[in-house]
Design an enzyme around this catalytic site. Structure first.
Site, PDB file in Angstrom:
ATOM      1  N   ASP A  32       0.860  -1.188   0.000  1.00  0.00           N
ATOM      2  CA  ASP A  32       0.000   0.000   0.000  1.00  0.00           C
ATOM      3  C   ASP A  32       0.893   1.234   0.000  1.00  0.00           C
ATOM      4  OD1 ASP A  32      -3.260   0.188   0.993  1.00  0.00           O
ATOM      5  OD2 ASP A  32      -2.078   2.017   0.843  1.00  0.00           O
ATOM      6  N   LEU A  84     -17.593  -9.689  -2.149  1.00  0.00           N
ATOM      7  CA  LEU A  84     -17.760  -9.761  -0.697  1.00  0.00           C
ATOM      8  C   LEU A  84     -18.552  -8.574  -0.166  1.00  0.00           C
ATOM      9  CD1 LEU A  84     -15.763  -7.572   0.939  1.00  0.00           C
ATOM     10  CD2 LEU A  84     -14.025  -9.163   0.195  1.00  0.00           C
ATOM     11  N   LEU A 131     -34.548  -7.448  -0.594  1.00  0.00           N
ATOM     12  CA  LEU A 131     -35.870  -6.835  -0.752  1.00  0.00           C
ATOM     13  C   LEU A 131     -36.315  -6.218   0.569  1.00  0.00           C
ATOM     14  CD1 LEU A 131     -37.819  -9.408  -2.988  1.00  0.00           C
ATOM     15  CD2 LEU A 131     -36.860  -7.190  -3.657  1.00  0.00           C
ATOM     16  N   GLY A 180     -36.027   0.122   3.683  1.00  0.00           N
ATOM     17  CA  GLY A 180     -35.368   0.934   4.704  1.00  0.00           C
ATOM     18  C   GLY A 180     -35.151   2.338   4.171  1.00  0.00           C
ATOM     19  N   CYS A 192     -19.927   0.961  -2.102  1.00  0.00           N
ATOM     20  CA  CYS A 192     -20.062   0.256  -3.385  1.00  0.00           C
ATOM     21  C   CYS A 192     -21.310   0.628  -4.177  1.00  0.00           C
ATOM     22  CB  CYS A 192     -20.035  -1.247  -3.135  1.00  0.00           C
ATOM     23  SG  CYS A 192     -18.558  -1.725  -2.239  1.00  0.00           S
ATOM     24  N   LYS A 246     -24.403   0.147   7.444  1.00  0.00           N
ATOM     25  CA  LYS A 246     -25.227  -1.039   7.725  1.00  0.00           C
ATOM     26  C   LYS A 246     -24.696  -1.650   9.014  1.00  0.00           C
ATOM     27  CE  LYS A 246     -22.551  -4.474   5.212  1.00  0.00           C
ATOM     28  NZ  LYS A 246     -22.569  -5.559   4.243  1.00  0.00           N
TER      29      LYS A 246
HETATM   30  C1  UGA Z   1     -22.132  -4.777  -1.693  1.00  0.00           C
HETATM   31  C2  UGA Z   1     -22.535  -6.099  -2.349  1.00  0.00           C
HETATM   32  O1  UGA Z   1     -23.572  -6.724  -1.581  1.00  0.00           O
HETATM   33  C3  UGA Z   1     -21.342  -7.038  -2.470  1.00  0.00           C
HETATM   34  O2  UGA Z   1     -21.735  -8.222  -3.166  1.00  0.00           O
HETATM   35  C4  UGA Z   1     -20.229  -6.327  -3.252  1.00  0.00           C
HETATM   36  O3  UGA Z   1     -19.066  -7.131  -3.339  1.00  0.00           O
HETATM   37  C5  UGA Z   1     -19.875  -5.041  -2.541  1.00  0.00           C
HETATM   38  O4  UGA Z   1     -21.058  -4.203  -2.440  1.00  0.00           O
HETATM   39  C6  UGA Z   1     -18.802  -4.354  -3.343  1.00  0.00           C
HETATM   40  O5  UGA Z   1     -19.068  -3.947  -4.480  1.00  0.00           O
HETATM   41  O6  UGA Z   1     -17.640  -4.332  -2.902  1.00  0.00           O
HETATM   42  P1  UGA Z   1     -21.708  -3.972   0.847  1.00  0.00           P
HETATM   43  O7  UGA Z   1     -21.602  -2.587   0.268  1.00  0.00           O
HETATM   44  O8  UGA Z   1     -20.675  -4.432   1.809  1.00  0.00           O
HETATM   45  O9  UGA Z   1     -21.725  -5.057  -0.347  1.00  0.00           O
HETATM   46  O10 UGA Z   1     -23.102  -4.044   1.617  1.00  0.00           O
HETATM   47  P2  UGA Z   1     -24.544  -4.702   1.391  1.00  0.00           P
HETATM   48  O11 UGA Z   1     -24.751  -5.741   2.411  1.00  0.00           O
HETATM   49  O12 UGA Z   1     -24.768  -5.071  -0.005  1.00  0.00           O
HETATM   50  O13 UGA Z   1     -25.483  -3.455   1.761  1.00  0.00           O
HETATM   51  C7  UGA Z   1     -25.460  -2.257   0.996  1.00  0.00           C
HETATM   52  C8  UGA Z   1     -26.529  -1.292   1.492  1.00  0.00           C
HETATM   53  O14 UGA Z   1     -27.825  -1.755   1.152  1.00  0.00           O
HETATM   54  C9  UGA Z   1     -26.552  -1.068   2.998  1.00  0.00           C
HETATM   55  O15 UGA Z   1     -26.719   0.304   3.256  1.00  0.00           O
HETATM   56  C10 UGA Z   1     -27.764  -1.854   3.472  1.00  0.00           C
HETATM   57  O16 UGA Z   1     -28.347  -1.280   4.627  1.00  0.00           O
HETATM   58  C11 UGA Z   1     -28.687  -1.723   2.272  1.00  0.00           C
HETATM   59  N1  UGA Z   1     -29.671  -2.823   2.118  1.00  0.00           N
HETATM   60  C12 UGA Z   1     -29.254  -4.086   1.853  1.00  0.00           C
HETATM   61  C13 UGA Z   1     -31.024  -2.544   2.204  1.00  0.00           C
HETATM   62  O17 UGA Z   1     -31.452  -1.386   2.453  1.00  0.00           O
HETATM   63  N2  UGA Z   1     -31.924  -3.562   2.021  1.00  0.00           N
HETATM   64  C14 UGA Z   1     -31.527  -4.825   1.732  1.00  0.00           C
HETATM   65  O18 UGA Z   1     -32.424  -5.706   1.546  1.00  0.00           O
HETATM   66  C15 UGA Z   1     -30.170  -5.105   1.659  1.00  0.00           C
END
Ligand code: UGA
Length: 429
Positions: free
Chosen positions: A30, A151, A248, A251, A258, A318
């Site tokens: 890094d 991930l 689904l 919120g 991401c 989250k």
């Molecule tokens: C997301 C993707 O899920 C991963 O597969 C991907 O690798 C990653 O981006 C990336 O591109 O590096 P992440 O950002 O860690 O992962 O978090 P998520 O669990 O996907 O949640 C993203 C947001 O969506 C959070 O703010 C969460 O609160 C929200 N969310 C998620 C909802 O509002 N409703 C849901 O049903 C799911």
């Protein structure tokens, strides 16, 4: 195998730790000297369940080292992963400067037959730019590939060890074989593609998941006006295997490092080629208005928010992470402060980052939810932390004057909340 991983953020560190754990010899690089020093001392620069132990174990076994020195990391490496950030620029495009600068730094040290893998999320065609940069600086024969990462923060190790699929994007048979070998201990279906398709899979997947969330949030708005329960509606919808239950959950919208960035980037590179992505553009628009929609709901119950004492539970984007990038909780707090509310907030992990990066936010920080509740007349749940899912409502009643609970993550049981004597307001229920 000998591996170098450039970039020690979530993707880089998790990749380095897991590959080392399989017995590979891994060097993490890094440009951030402070971060490398922290890692060399055996400390993890951010919170991710299980990562700290995994790093320590492999550093202890001398399979994993960290350096800022490309001349140490690259020459022995058979596979080099580029895992640097691709943040949004002011036009919403992916800023590729870190990727290009990593390519420039690694190129002079490449050795014959090295496989350079772009794991950073990059727009289709970026590898051609990377190739131009490397070709100027080396004569050796090397191969380029794209292996996107799927991930999620908070479950990064599990997601990396047991992904649904591993995408290996390369036009070269040798590179394909090396990458299949390296990923052998990892579960999941192998999908072998060309480089551009691999790059597009990542954007298509993230924008689809983001669209699912916005879709659920739009249906929640519809449920609000027609008196339906969005949780039941989504259960009924998601049981159809063609749709699926995941992502689904309504919120206050999606945040993180991401979805917001990748959705903007895909819209930007589609526009460059004059392709309209109406569905994804709509998902983005819904997400940017979802916090406002929720604030309006709150105001319907509380009226003017000026001088109202509002407790906010959750600051992270989250649950299970201390990451606050693009956190909807912070968007919500900014709006509450604009409305001149007094904000009391608690997060199990993320308060330190908010204090550091947003010192201008006039938040009264608390060290547990009870402290917030004692000050507040209304509580908002802004992050889906597990510890808020079973909030002790009897205790809340005993210690506070709280009358309203605004559940911005639809994680509480409305019937229980009402039975305990509070007004419950969620999204679409
Ligand atoms: C997301 C993707 O899920 C991963 O597969 C991907 O690798 C990653 O981006 C990336 O591109 O590096 P992440 O950002 O860690 O992962 O978090 P998520 O669990 O996907 O949640 C993203 C947001 O969506 C959070 O703010 C969460 O609160 C929200 N969310 C998620 C909802 O509002 N409703 C849901 O049903 C799911």
């Amino acid at each position: 195998m000998k591996v170098a991983v450039i970039g020690t953020g979530y993707v880089g560190l998790v990749t380095a730790a897991i590959l080392a754990d399989f017995g590979n010899q891994v060097v993490g690089v890094d440009i951030d000297e402070e971060k490398i020093k922290t890692l060399q001392k055996g400390q993890t620069p951010f919170y991710e369940p299980g990562l700290s132990d995994l790093l320590l174990r492999n550093q202890g076994a001398r399979r994993l080292i960290f350096t800022i020195d490309y001349s140490q990391a690259i020459p022995p490496a058979e596979v080099i992963f580029i895992c640097v950030g691709t943040p949004s620029n002011e036009r919403g495009e992916a800023d590729l400067n870190y990727v290009f600068s990593a390519a420039k730094s690694l190129a002079p040290f490449l050795t014959e037959k090295a496989v350079v893998v772009i794991k950073s999320t990059v727009p289709p065609g970026t590898h051609l730019e990377v190739k131009k940069i490397i070709d100027k600086l080396t004569e050796v024969k090397y191969y380029l590939a794209s292996v996107p990462e799927f991930l999620r923060e908070g479950s990064a190790l599990e997601d990396t060890l047991r992904p649904d699929r591993v995408i290996i994007g390369t036009d070269n048979k040798y590179a394909q074989k090396v990458l299949l070998d390296l990923h052998r201990p990892i579960n999941g279906k192998r999908i072998l593609t060309d480089v551009v398709s691999a790059q597009l899979i990542k954007y298509a997947a993230n924008s689809f998941l983001a669209s699912k969330i916005s879709y659920a949030n739009e249906i929640a708005r519809l449920c609000d006006v027609y008196g339906a329960d969005v949780m039941q509606v989504m259960e009924g919808v998601g049981e159809d295997k063609r749709i699926g239950k995941a992502f689904l959950h309504p919120g206050i919208g999606y945040g993180g490092s991401c979805f917001p960035k990748d959705v903007k980037a895909i819209l930007a590179f589609a526009k460059k080629k004059e392709v309209e992505l109406a569905v994804i553009a709509g998902a983005h628009r819904t997400n940017t208005t979802q916090v406002n929609y929720f604030i309006e709901k709150i105001k319907k119950h509380l009226g003017n928010l000026q001088n109202k004492k509002i407790g906010v539970l959750g600051l992270a984007f989250k649950g299970n992470t201390d990451d606050i990038r693009q956190s909807r909780a912070l968007v919500l707090i900014k709006k509450l402060l604009e409305e001149k509310a007094e904000v009391y907030a608690y997060d199990p992990l993320a308060a330190t980052s908010v204090k550091k990066f947003f010192p201008e936010l006039r938040i009264n920080y608390a060290s547990n939810w009870q402290q917030v509740a004692k000050q507040a007349e209304a509580l908002i749940i802004a992050t889906e932390w597990n510890e808020f899912k079973e909030l002790d409502l009897e205790e809340l009643k005993r210690i506070s004057q709280v009358k309203y609970i605004f559940d911005g993550r639809n994680i509480l049981n409305p019937a229980k909340v009402k039975l305990a004597g509070f007004h419950y307001v969620g999204l679409g229920r």
